[in-house]
Design an enzyme around this catalytic site. Structure first.
Site, short mmCIF file in Angstrom:
data_model
loop_
_atom_site.label_atom_id
_atom_site.label_comp_id
_atom_site.label_asym_id
_atom_site.label_seq_id
_atom_site.Cartn_x
_atom_site.Cartn_y
_atom_site.Cartn_z
N HIS A 23 -5.04 -1.40 -5.62
CA HIS A 23 -4.21 -0.31 -6.14
C HIS A 23 -5.13 0.87 -6.50
O HIS A 23 -5.89 0.79 -7.46
CB HIS A 23 -3.41 -0.78 -7.36
CG HIS A 23 -2.37 -1.81 -7.00
ND1 HIS A 23 -1.50 -2.34 -7.91
CD2 HIS A 23 -2.05 -2.37 -5.80
CE1 HIS A 23 -0.69 -3.20 -7.29
NE2 HIS A 23 -1.02 -3.24 -6.02
N LYS A 70 1.68 2.15 -5.18
CA LYS A 70 2.19 1.63 -6.45
C LYS A 70 1.23 1.93 -7.60
O LYS A 70 1.65 2.30 -8.70
CB LYS A 70 2.39 0.10 -6.36
CG LYS A 70 3.39 -0.31 -5.31
CD LYS A 70 3.38 -1.82 -5.06
CE LYS A 70 2.11 -2.35 -4.45
NZ LYS A 70 1.86 -2.00 -3.05
N LEU A 116 3.80 12.40 1.31
CA LEU A 116 4.54 13.35 2.14
C LEU A 116 3.58 14.32 2.82
O LEU A 116 3.78 14.70 3.98
CB LEU A 116 5.53 14.14 1.25
CG LEU A 116 6.47 15.05 2.03
CD1 LEU A 116 7.52 14.23 2.78
CD2 LEU A 116 7.15 16.06 1.11
N ARG A 144 -9.97 -2.98 6.14
CA ARG A 144 -9.44 -3.04 7.52
C ARG A 144 -8.59 -1.81 7.82
O ARG A 144 -7.87 -1.33 6.94
CB ARG A 144 -8.56 -4.29 7.69
CG ARG A 144 -9.32 -5.59 7.67
CD ARG A 144 -8.39 -6.79 7.81
NE ARG A 144 -7.62 -7.02 6.59
CZ ARG A 144 -6.70 -7.96 6.46
NH1 ARG A 144 -6.41 -8.75 7.49
NH2 ARG A 144 -6.06 -8.13 5.33
N ASN A 202 -5.76 -9.86 -4.12
CA ASN A 202 -5.42 -9.34 -2.78
C ASN A 202 -4.93 -7.90 -2.92
O ASN A 202 -4.96 -7.12 -1.97
CB ASN A 202 -4.36 -10.21 -2.08
CG ASN A 202 -3.15 -10.54 -2.94
OD1 ASN A 202 -3.16 -10.30 -4.14
ND2 ASN A 202 -2.12 -11.11 -2.35
N ALA A 203 -4.47 -7.52 -4.09
CA ALA A 203 -4.01 -6.15 -4.35
C ALA A 203 -5.18 -5.19 -4.29
O ALA A 203 -6.31 -5.54 -4.66
CB ALA A 203 -3.37 -6.06 -5.73
N ASP A 213 0.81 -1.23 0.00
CA ASP A 213 0.00 0.00 0.00
C ASP A 213 0.84 1.27 0.00
O ASP A 213 0.46 2.29 0.58
CB ASP A 213 -0.96 0.02 1.21
CG ASP A 213 -1.90 -1.16 1.19
OD1 ASP A 213 -2.25 -1.62 0.09
OD2 ASP A 213 -2.29 -1.62 2.28
P1 GDP Z 1 -0.94 0.48 -3.52
O1 GDP Z 1 -1.56 -0.78 -3.07
O2 GDP Z 1 0.56 0.47 -3.32
O3 GDP Z 1 -1.31 0.89 -4.90
O4 GDP Z 1 -1.50 1.63 -2.54
P2 GDP Z 1 -3.03 1.79 -2.06
O5 GDP Z 1 -3.83 2.32 -3.17
O6 GDP Z 1 -3.50 0.56 -1.38
O7 GDP Z 1 -2.85 2.86 -0.90
C1 GDP Z 1 -2.38 4.14 -1.14
C2 GDP Z 1 -3.46 5.14 -0.67
O8 GDP Z 1 -2.88 6.42 -0.54
C3 GDP Z 1 -4.57 5.31 -1.68
O9 GDP Z 1 -5.75 5.62 -0.98
C4 GDP Z 1 -4.12 6.51 -2.51
O10 GDP Z 1 -5.19 7.23 -3.10
C5 GDP Z 1 -3.46 7.35 -1.46
N1 GDP Z 1 -2.31 8.15 -1.92
C6 GDP Z 1 -1.34 7.81 -2.80
N2 GDP Z 1 -0.41 8.76 -2.89
C7 GDP Z 1 -0.80 9.75 -2.04
C8 GDP Z 1 -0.23 10.99 -1.64
O11 GDP Z 1 0.84 11.39 -2.09
N3 GDP Z 1 -0.91 11.72 -0.71
C9 GDP Z 1 -2.09 11.29 -0.17
N4 GDP Z 1 -2.68 12.06 0.74
N5 GDP Z 1 -2.66 10.13 -0.53
C10 GDP Z 1 -2.02 9.36 -1.43
P1 IMO Z 2 -1.19 -4.08 -2.37
O1 IMO Z 2 -0.72 -4.62 -3.70
C1 IMO Z 2 -1.40 -4.66 1.93
C2 IMO Z 2 -1.29 -8.82 3.33
C3 IMO Z 2 -2.46 -9.36 4.09
C4 IMO Z 2 -1.76 -10.38 4.97
C5 IMO Z 2 -0.71 -10.95 4.05
C6 IMO Z 2 -1.10 -12.23 3.35
O2 IMO Z 2 -2.44 -3.30 -2.43
O3 IMO Z 2 -0.06 -3.41 -1.66
P2 IMO Z 2 -2.74 -12.79 1.32
O4 IMO Z 2 -4.19 -12.48 1.14
O5 IMO Z 2 -1.85 -12.22 0.28
O6 IMO Z 2 -2.47 -14.26 1.55
O7 IMO Z 2 -2.38 -12.08 2.74
O8 IMO Z 2 -0.45 -9.94 3.09
N1 IMO Z 2 -1.62 -8.24 2.00
C7 IMO Z 2 -1.61 -6.92 1.73
N2 IMO Z 2 -1.40 -5.87 2.52
N3 IMO Z 2 -1.55 -4.47 0.60
C8 IMO Z 2 -1.72 -5.53 -0.23
O9 IMO Z 2 -1.64 -5.42 -1.57
C9 IMO Z 2 -1.81 -6.82 0.33
N4 IMO Z 2 -1.97 -8.06 -0.18
C10 IMO Z 2 -1.85 -8.92 0.85
O10 IMO Z 2 -3.09 -8.33 4.84
O11 IMO Z 2 -1.09 -9.72 6.01
MG MG Z 3 -3.03 -1.45 -1.78
#
Ligand code: GDP
Ligand code: IMO
Ligand code: MG
Length: 431
Positions: free
Chosen positions: A48, A16, A337, A308, A45-46, A13
């Site tokens: 994004h 990416k 940031l 969660r 599970n991702a 998270d």
């Molecule tokens: P990923 O799984 O790595 O793609 O990340 P996620 O989407 O799960 O989590 C990143 C969260 O932070 C998302 O809700 C984005 O909209 C938010 N986000 C990403 N970059 C920024 C940022 O620079 N500032 C803020 N405030 N939110 C951001």
């Molecule tokens: P992105 O790509 C955050 C965590 C789960 C658990 C562990 C194993 O959005 O960063 P799984 O379902 O893969 O067997 O769970 O990995 N987990 C993540 N945590 N971001 C994710 O994906 C996740 N994908 C799995 O919470 O701890």
């Molecule tokens: Mg994510």
């Protein structure tokens, strides 16, 4: 930078999805948008998150380059694909006006079927107090079947007679385990009917993706490999057993996408300006106090897949140094940031104190991670918001110092900094 791997440098998270969406889109005179984006591991599970002119999206399987209609988007052979959730993601994107003509699913990717999801839930219950906190998407059981040679692949959807025969051989074994764990057996007829329906819908997207990837590399196209999760949850190098069942590390990129190692020219580590984790397992810099609550609230740190609350903490430079070693970052993207704006003081963990009293700057044996005590460096915060910054010079000096310290501790240059979730809130760092 023809082939760049985008990898989560922490516990997932990191942002990416928004980084891939940004790099795949046209911006600036010198930027070449990605011709191809390949997801190389993981499954739904991702989560994004991408926010752009078409709206806000939480992508689970579809690569984050999908919003550029000329970018080919590939779900690579290293992924596990739940055809049901993929289909509903395709439908949602379609309804939002996103073109899916350039979406290709590798026939080699493995299928997540209903029994995998059921087993994920049952196995978590069976683990009791030692539950991993998985996303319950069936990821572990599907990868386990792949390794045990019980798996079915996406390409099998195109050969339904063969698929039914294989299911008939596999299902009794699965149902015995399901019954043993107190679950509900799956029926061969309903599974076959499900596969028949999904095969019809997904057929146009299922291909052998290797020739596409090869042609793109040979034509020197701009390619992004999109990682899922982060290094600290890597099956081999993460906080085992609290990990996922695939390898987010960049070195898996060529395997999961189908290209030679030497094709990779850049590895971009995505680093959140603090840390978050979902699920159980060690997180040495976790804050269970009001500072942690503030990060969760301001950063809206709730899982994009399961909703969660995310565990939050200070930036961990020991883990980042470890991530840099394992991935060989050629550059970093620091995200969120802006979430640190207004905090009077910031801390960066630069070392761990082990139970023996020894202080180490290097990642110890991961078995020790439960008991290490973080050693912090204190940095002054900044009052002036960074959210409107668009150039390095717009950052308060304290923010510039914080960023420079990250570069120094990780040992890789920062290429971009984001100060908001939208596309335009990404700042290119030129020096
Ligand atoms: P990923 O799984 O790595 O793609 O990340 P996620 O989407 O799960 O989590 C990143 C969260 O932070 C998302 O809700 C984005 O909209 C938010 N986000 C990403 N970059 C920024 C940022 O620079 N500032 C803020 N405030 N939110 C951001
Ligand atoms: P992105 O790509 C955050 C965590 C789960 C658990 C562990 C194993 O959005 O960063 P799984 O379902 O893969 O067997 O769970 O990995 N987990 C993540 N945590 N971001 C994710 O994906 C996740 N994908 C799995 O919470 O701890
Ligand atoms: Mg994510």
């Amino acid at each position: 930078m023809p082939v760049t791997t985008i990898v989560g440098a922490q516990w997932g998270d990191e942002g990416k999805g928004r980084v891939v969406d940004y790099l795949a889109s046209p911006f600036g005179e010198n930027h070449k948008p990605a011709d191809m984006v390949v997801r190389y591991q993981g499954g739904d599970n991702a989560g994004h998150t991408v926010i752009n002119q078409l709206g806000e999206f939480k992508l689970h399987l579809v690569p984050s380059g999908i919003f550029n209609s000329s970018t080919q988007c590939i779900v690579g052979s290293g992924c596990v694909v739940n055809p049901e959730t993929l289909m509903s993601e395709i439908e949602d994107l379609s309804r939002a006006g996103v073109s899916l003509k350039n979406l290709f699913i590798s026939s080699h990717a493995h299928l997540i079927l209903p029994y995998h999801r059921q087993l994920d839930g049952l196995e978590e219950t069976a683990r009791g107090a030692r539950a991993i906190g998985t996303t319950k998407r069936g990821i572990g059981p599907a990868y386990a079947d792949k390794a045990a040679r019980w798996g079915l692949r996406v390409g099998d959807l195109l050969h339904l007679d063969r698929l039914r025969k294989r299911l008939a051989a596999i299902l009794p074994h699965k149902n015995r385990t399901i019954a043993h764990l107190g679950g509900k057996p799956e029926s061969l007829d309903s599974l076959t009917a499900l596969c028949l329906r999904l095969a019809k819908q997904l057929r146009p997207h299922i291909v052998n993706t290797l020739p596409l990837v090869r042609a793109a590399v040979e034509a020197d196209r701009v390619i992004l490999l999109e990682g899922q999760l982060g290094v600290m949850r890597d099956l081999d190098w993460g906080v085992y057993p609290y990990v996922t069942s695939s390898n987010p590390v960049a070195s898996f990129g060529p395997v999961g996408a189908g290209l030679p190692m030497r094709a990779i020219t850049d590895v971009m580590g995505v680093v959140k300006a603090y840390v978050t984790a979902v699920g159980a397992g060690p997180l040495p810099t976790e804050l269970t106090d009001e500072t942690g609550d503030r990060l969760r609230q301001v950063g809206r740190e709730y899982g994009a897949t399961t909703g969660r609350p995310r565990r939050c903490g200070w930036l961990d430079a020991v883990a980042l140094d470890y991530a840099n070693w394992l991935n060989g970052f050629t550059g970093l993207v620091v995200t969120k940031l802006d979430v640190l704006d207004g905090m009077p003081e910031l801390k960066i963990c630069t070392a761990y104190r082990l139970t023996s009293g020894e202080v180490t700057h290097r990642m110890p044996d991961l078995a020790e991670l439960e008991t290490v005590e973080p050693v912090y460096e204190r940095w002054p915060g900044w009052e002036r918001p960074t959210a409107k910054a668009r150039r390095w010079g717009d950052f308060p000096v304290a923010a510039q110092r914080y960023l420079r310290r990250i570069e120094e501790l990780v040992g890789a240059p920062i290429r971009w900094v984001s100060v908001g979730p939208e596309r335009e809130a990404m700042i290119t760092i030129t020096d």
